[in-house]
Design a protein around this motif. Sequence first.
Motif, PDB file in Angstrom:
ATOM      1  N   LEU A  17       1.046  -1.140  -0.075  1.00 38.27           N
ATOM      2  CA  LEU A  17       0.059  -0.017  -0.243  1.00 38.27           C
ATOM      3  C   LEU A  17       1.267   1.082   0.150  1.00 38.27           C
ATOM      4  O   LEU A  17       0.852   2.409  -0.490  1.00 38.27           O
ATOM      5  N   LEU A  18       2.242   1.459   0.885  1.00 37.84           N
ATOM      6  CA  LEU A  18       3.118   2.340   1.070  1.00 37.84           C
ATOM      7  C   LEU A  18       3.427   2.170  -0.850  1.00 37.84           C
ATOM      8  O   LEU A  18       3.821   3.783  -0.721  1.00 37.84           O
ATOM      9  N   VAL A  21       0.868   4.201  -2.972  1.00 33.85           N
ATOM     10  CA  VAL A  21       1.177   5.834  -2.378  1.00 33.85           C
ATOM     11  C   VAL A  21       1.688   7.027  -2.536  1.00 33.85           C
ATOM     12  O   VAL A  21       1.262   8.051  -3.433  1.00 33.85           O
ATOM     13  N   GLN A  25       2.323  10.125  -6.588  1.00 33.81           N
ATOM     14  CA  GLN A  25       1.974  11.453  -6.069  1.00 33.81           C
ATOM     15  C   GLN A  25       2.979  11.485  -7.100  1.00 33.81           C
ATOM     16  O   GLN A  25       3.724  11.585  -7.873  1.00 33.81           O
ATOM     17  N   THR A  48      -6.398  16.077  -2.924  1.00 39.67           N
ATOM     18  CA  THR A  48      -5.683  14.547  -2.930  1.00 39.67           C
ATOM     19  C   THR A  48      -4.076  14.820  -2.699  1.00 39.67           C
ATOM     20  O   THR A  48      -3.572  13.882  -2.622  1.00 39.67           O
ATOM     21  N   PHE A  51      -4.343  14.631   0.901  1.00 33.61           N
ATOM     22  CA  PHE A  51      -4.794  13.083   1.345  1.00 33.61           C
ATOM     23  C   PHE A  51      -3.741  11.824   1.345  1.00 33.61           C
ATOM     24  O   PHE A  51      -3.391  10.606   2.180  1.00 33.61           O
ATOM     25  N   LEU A  52      -2.951  12.430   0.057  1.00 35.99           N
ATOM     26  CA  LEU A  52      -1.573  11.074  -0.670  1.00 35.99           C
ATOM     27  C   LEU A  52      -0.678  11.042   0.874  1.00 35.99           C
ATOM     28  O   LEU A  52      -0.570  10.334   0.913  1.00 35.99           O
ATOM     29  N   LYS A  54      -0.955  12.802   3.488  1.00 36.40           N
ATOM     30  CA  LYS A  54      -1.210  12.231   4.906  1.00 36.40           C
ATOM     31  C   LYS A  54      -1.249  10.652   4.958  1.00 36.40           C
ATOM     32  O   LYS A  54      -1.050   9.718   6.031  1.00 36.40           O
ATOM     33  N   SER A  55      -1.557  10.049   3.773  1.00 40.50           N
ATOM     34  CA  SER A  55      -1.432   8.700   3.675  1.00 40.50           C
ATOM     35  C   SER A  55      -0.563   8.108   4.151  1.00 40.50           C
ATOM     36  O   SER A  55      -0.116   7.133   4.427  1.00 40.50           O
ATOM     37  N   THR A  56       0.657   8.653   2.995  1.00 37.36           N
ATOM     38  CA  THR A  56       2.568   8.260   3.304  1.00 37.36           C
ATOM     39  C   THR A  56       2.933   7.629   4.910  1.00 37.36           C
ATOM     40  O   THR A  56       3.219   6.582   5.422  1.00 37.36           O
ATOM     41  N   THR A  58       0.756   8.721   7.275  1.00 37.94           N
ATOM     42  CA  THR A  58      -0.268   7.485   8.586  1.00 37.94           C
ATOM     43  C   THR A  58       0.496   5.369   8.090  1.00 37.94           C
ATOM     44  O   THR A  58       0.586   5.188   9.065  1.00 37.94           O
ATOM     45  N   LEU A  59       0.722   5.380   6.739  1.00 45.03           N
ATOM     46  CA  LEU A  59       1.311   3.604   6.374  1.00 45.03           C
ATOM     47  C   LEU A  59       2.900   3.471   7.309  1.00 45.03           C
ATOM     48  O   LEU A  59       3.044   2.452   7.510  1.00 45.03           O
TER      49      LEU A  59
END
Length: 110
Positions: A17-18, A21, A25, A48, A51-52, A54-56, A58-59
């Motif tokens: 997933l990382l 993501v 980007q 967008t 979000f990308l 923050k998700s990076t 977080t993961l």
Amino acid sequence: MSTFTIFLVLITIVCFLLIIVIMVQNPKGGGLSSSLGGSTQMGGVQKTTDFLDKSTWTLAAILIILILLSSLSFSGSMSDSNSKIIDEKENVAPKTTTTTPAKPVETPKK
């Protein structure tokens, strides 16, 4: 299924997933000059990107936590007591105890 196997599967999923993501980007480039030059992105693209980003993070945090927890599965309270490596070390160098008789204490003569 051991605890370590479960952590290994979860770490693999988070890694994929990382990777996805990060590959989605856009390269930012420019370093500090892009942040000082002003905002050229529209609202939808900015959301967008946020979000990308923050998700990076977080993961990445989840990955670090899973790695630390998986290391506890080796020697922590969640570990299995059956270890072939520890058993082999004990068989190679067994503990030998030798007892020597105590020497009596002599009293000096006057």
